[in-house]
Design a protein around this motif. Structure first.
Motif, PDB file in Angstrom:
ATOM      1  N   PRO A  35       0.880  -1.289  -0.022  1.00 38.00           N
ATOM      2  CA  PRO A  35       0.057  -0.023  -0.156  1.00 38.00           C
ATOM      3  C   PRO A  35       0.919   1.101  -0.037  1.00 38.00           C
ATOM      4  O   PRO A  35       1.863   1.221   0.726  1.00 38.00           O
ATOM      5  CB  PRO A  35      -0.810  -0.048   1.385  1.00 38.00           C
ATOM      6  N   SER A 169     -13.846  -0.454  -1.582  1.00 40.55           N
ATOM      7  CA  SER A 169     -13.365  -0.796  -0.161  1.00 40.55           C
ATOM      8  C   SER A 169     -14.562  -0.276   0.562  1.00 40.55           C
ATOM      9  O   SER A 169     -14.429   0.047   1.802  1.00 40.55           O
ATOM     10  CB  SER A 169     -12.350  -0.130   0.323  1.00 40.55           C
ATOM     11  N   TYR A 196     -13.209  -5.751  -1.404  1.00 39.99           N
ATOM     12  CA  TYR A 196     -13.126  -5.861  -0.080  1.00 39.99           C
ATOM     13  C   TYR A 196     -14.491  -6.364   0.461  1.00 39.99           C
ATOM     14  O   TYR A 196     -15.256  -5.423   0.622  1.00 39.99           O
ATOM     15  CB  TYR A 196     -12.876  -4.237   0.391  1.00 39.99           C
ATOM     16  N   LYS A 199     -15.179  -6.702   4.782  1.00 38.23           N
ATOM     17  CA  LYS A 199     -14.411  -5.920   5.554  1.00 38.23           C
ATOM     18  C   LYS A 199     -15.392  -5.521   6.987  1.00 38.23           C
ATOM     19  O   LYS A 199     -16.469  -5.003   6.935  1.00 38.23           O
ATOM     20  CB  LYS A 199     -14.254  -4.487   4.761  1.00 38.23           C
ATOM     21  N   MET A 250     -11.597 -10.081  -0.766  1.00 33.42           N
ATOM     22  CA  MET A 250     -10.758  -9.660   0.289  1.00 33.42           C
ATOM     23  C   MET A 250     -11.306  -9.911   1.750  1.00 33.42           C
ATOM     24  O   MET A 250     -12.567  -9.612   1.907  1.00 33.42           O
ATOM     25  CB  MET A 250     -10.158  -8.252   0.176  1.00 33.42           C
ATOM     26  N   LYS A 252     -10.729  -8.385   5.643  1.00 38.02           N
ATOM     27  CA  LYS A 252      -9.886  -7.287   6.146  1.00 38.02           C
ATOM     28  C   LYS A 252     -10.635  -6.937   7.483  1.00 38.02           C
ATOM     29  O   LYS A 252     -12.025  -6.838   7.400  1.00 38.02           O
ATOM     30  CB  LYS A 252      -9.846  -5.790   5.219  1.00 38.02           C
ATOM     31  N   TYR A 275      -5.825  -8.343   4.051  1.00 32.61           N
ATOM     32  CA  TYR A 275      -5.278  -6.872   4.293  1.00 32.61           C
ATOM     33  C   TYR A 275      -4.691  -6.907   5.811  1.00 32.61           C
ATOM     34  O   TYR A 275      -5.412  -7.103   6.597  1.00 32.61           O
ATOM     35  CB  TYR A 275      -6.179  -5.944   4.078  1.00 32.61           C
ATOM     36  N   VAL A 277      -3.523  -4.859   8.187  1.00 36.86           N
ATOM     37  CA  VAL A 277      -4.283  -3.262   8.061  1.00 36.86           C
ATOM     38  C   VAL A 277      -3.066  -2.522   8.853  1.00 36.86           C
ATOM     39  O   VAL A 277      -1.995  -3.062   9.626  1.00 36.86           O
ATOM     40  CB  VAL A 277      -5.391  -2.852   8.361  1.00 36.86           C
ATOM     41  N   LEU A 315      -2.073  -7.877   1.170  1.00 35.62           N
ATOM     42  CA  LEU A 315      -1.818  -6.357   1.190  1.00 35.62           C
ATOM     43  C   LEU A 315      -1.053  -6.152   2.607  1.00 35.62           C
ATOM     44  O   LEU A 315      -1.751  -6.432   3.695  1.00 35.62           O
ATOM     45  CB  LEU A 315      -3.107  -5.505   1.185  1.00 35.62           C
ATOM     46  N   THR A 316       0.253  -5.624   2.456  1.00 39.51           N
ATOM     47  CA  THR A 316       0.912  -5.472   3.761  1.00 39.51           C
ATOM     48  C   THR A 316       1.842  -4.124   3.810  1.00 39.51           C
ATOM     49  O   THR A 316       2.595  -4.193   2.835  1.00 39.51           O
ATOM     50  CB  THR A 316       1.677  -6.758   4.246  1.00 39.51           C
TER      51      THR A 316
END
Ligand code: PBG
Length: 329
Positions: A35, A169, A196, A199, A250, A252, A275, A277, A315-316
């Motif tokens: 990201p 998202s 997403y 989420k 995803m 998250k 994700y 986060v 995603l990191t």
């Protein structure tokens, strides 16, 4: 004198080479998605206080960062815009401005590094005076269907700017189908949708909202993001997004929701993203800064846990350093 055990599990752990031979899960640089945050200006690299070693980059430095990532084997980034307050409004109009910061950034990154996959964010919050992912009406409600129209326009603008994967998202109902239809009508049939899907309304997004100054002005996101207490609802969300045309789904946040990743992976034969986060990143950084945890070891163990839970991609904020560490071994 040895015991006669029918099986000794430790036999396969006797050496590093033996352990490597039977290792079930691996992290590869190309599983990782970095990201990144873009801001107006030139030669700007602004530290984000709640996320050590993370910055808001102006476009020139952002492209440099993307090149470094690509050389390290990180093949995908997800980009978020840091929009000045003067450009925000109720309708997130700046998101549709082809000469605006975000869409220019997408075009220029794709021009500079065509093979790097650029993933966008579709939601109103970075551009909205209300700081919500959807349109807020006079009564303070987030209006689902009014938001969808805006999201469709955001998607078209991003596809036109050259994004490879669009990632809604926002958690509005029906947005995946609506965005897919809008894209197909304009012949963007190869533009992927990473939804997403599950989420959660999580407190672990705090540092990210600091990074973008995008926290809600009023209320919280609980009328659209999921209740952390639920898992069956995640299956329904994922199922709907897949029916509507999502290519990748995803979960998250990441670490507190590894069970959801596993459920989704077992249930649906589709690519799953996790994700890891901002708040998860900040926790590890602060413990390491105090000398309480070994940063590298804990970061790699964390990334491995996502693969073990069933994530195909992660995603990191550790993506760049992890890719560096992977080159060292
Ligand atoms: C908003 C968005 C958020 C994140 C990604 N997109 C925050 C939110 O939903 O409030 C969080 C990412 C992170 O915490 O690292 N559309």
């Amino acid at each position: 004198m040895s015991l006669t055990l029918t099986k000794r599990m430790r036999r396969l752990r006797v050496s590093s080479a033996m352990r490597n031979l039977v290792q079930e899960n691996h992290i590869l640089a190309h599983d990782l998605i970095m990201p990144l945050f873009v801001i107006e200006g030139t030669n700007v690299k602004e530290p984000i206080s709640s996320m050590p070693n993370m910055y808001r980059y102006s476009l020139d430095l952002l492209i440099k960062e993307c090149k470094e990532l690509y050389q390290l084997g990180v093949q995908a980034i997800v980009l978020f815009p840091c929009i000045s307050d003067s450009k925000k409004d109720k309708l997130a109009s700046e998101a549709m401005n082809q000469d605006g910061l975000y869409l220019r950034a997408l075009q220029e990154i794709k021009q500079a590094i065509p093979d790097l996959l650029v993933i966008t964010d579709i939601a109103m919050d970075p551009y909205s005076t209300d700081g919500h992912d959807g349109f807020v009406n006079d009564k303070g409600e987030i209006e689902n269907d009014r938001t969808i129209e805006i999201l469709q326009n955001m998607a078209l603008a991003q596809a036109q700017a050259g994004a490879d994967i669009l990632a809604p998202s926002d958690m509005m109902d029906g947005r995946i189908g609506a965005i897919r239809r809008a894209l197909d009508q304009e012949n963007y049939t190869n533009t992927n949708l990473l939804s997403y899907s599950a989420k959660y309304a999580s407190a672990f997004y705090g540092p990210f909202r600091d990074a973008l100054s995008s926290a809600p002005k009023k209320g919280d996101k609980k009328t659209y993001q999921m209740n952390p207490a639920n898992s069956q609802e995640a299956i329904r969300e994922v199922e709907l997004d897949l029916q509507e045309g999502a290519d990748i789904v995803m979960v998250k946040p990441g670490l507190p929701y590894l069970d959801i990743i596993r459920i989704v992976k077992d249930r649906f034969q589709v690519p799953v993203a996790a994700y890891n986060v901002s708040g998860e990143y900040a926790m590890l950084c602060s413990a390491a800064q105090n000398g309480w945890l070994d940063y590298q070891a804990c970061a790699m163990e964390t990334l491995l846990s996502f693969k073990r839970a069933g994530a195909d991609m992660i995603l990191t904020y550790h993506a760049k350093e992890a890719a560096t560490w992977l080159q060292e071994v």
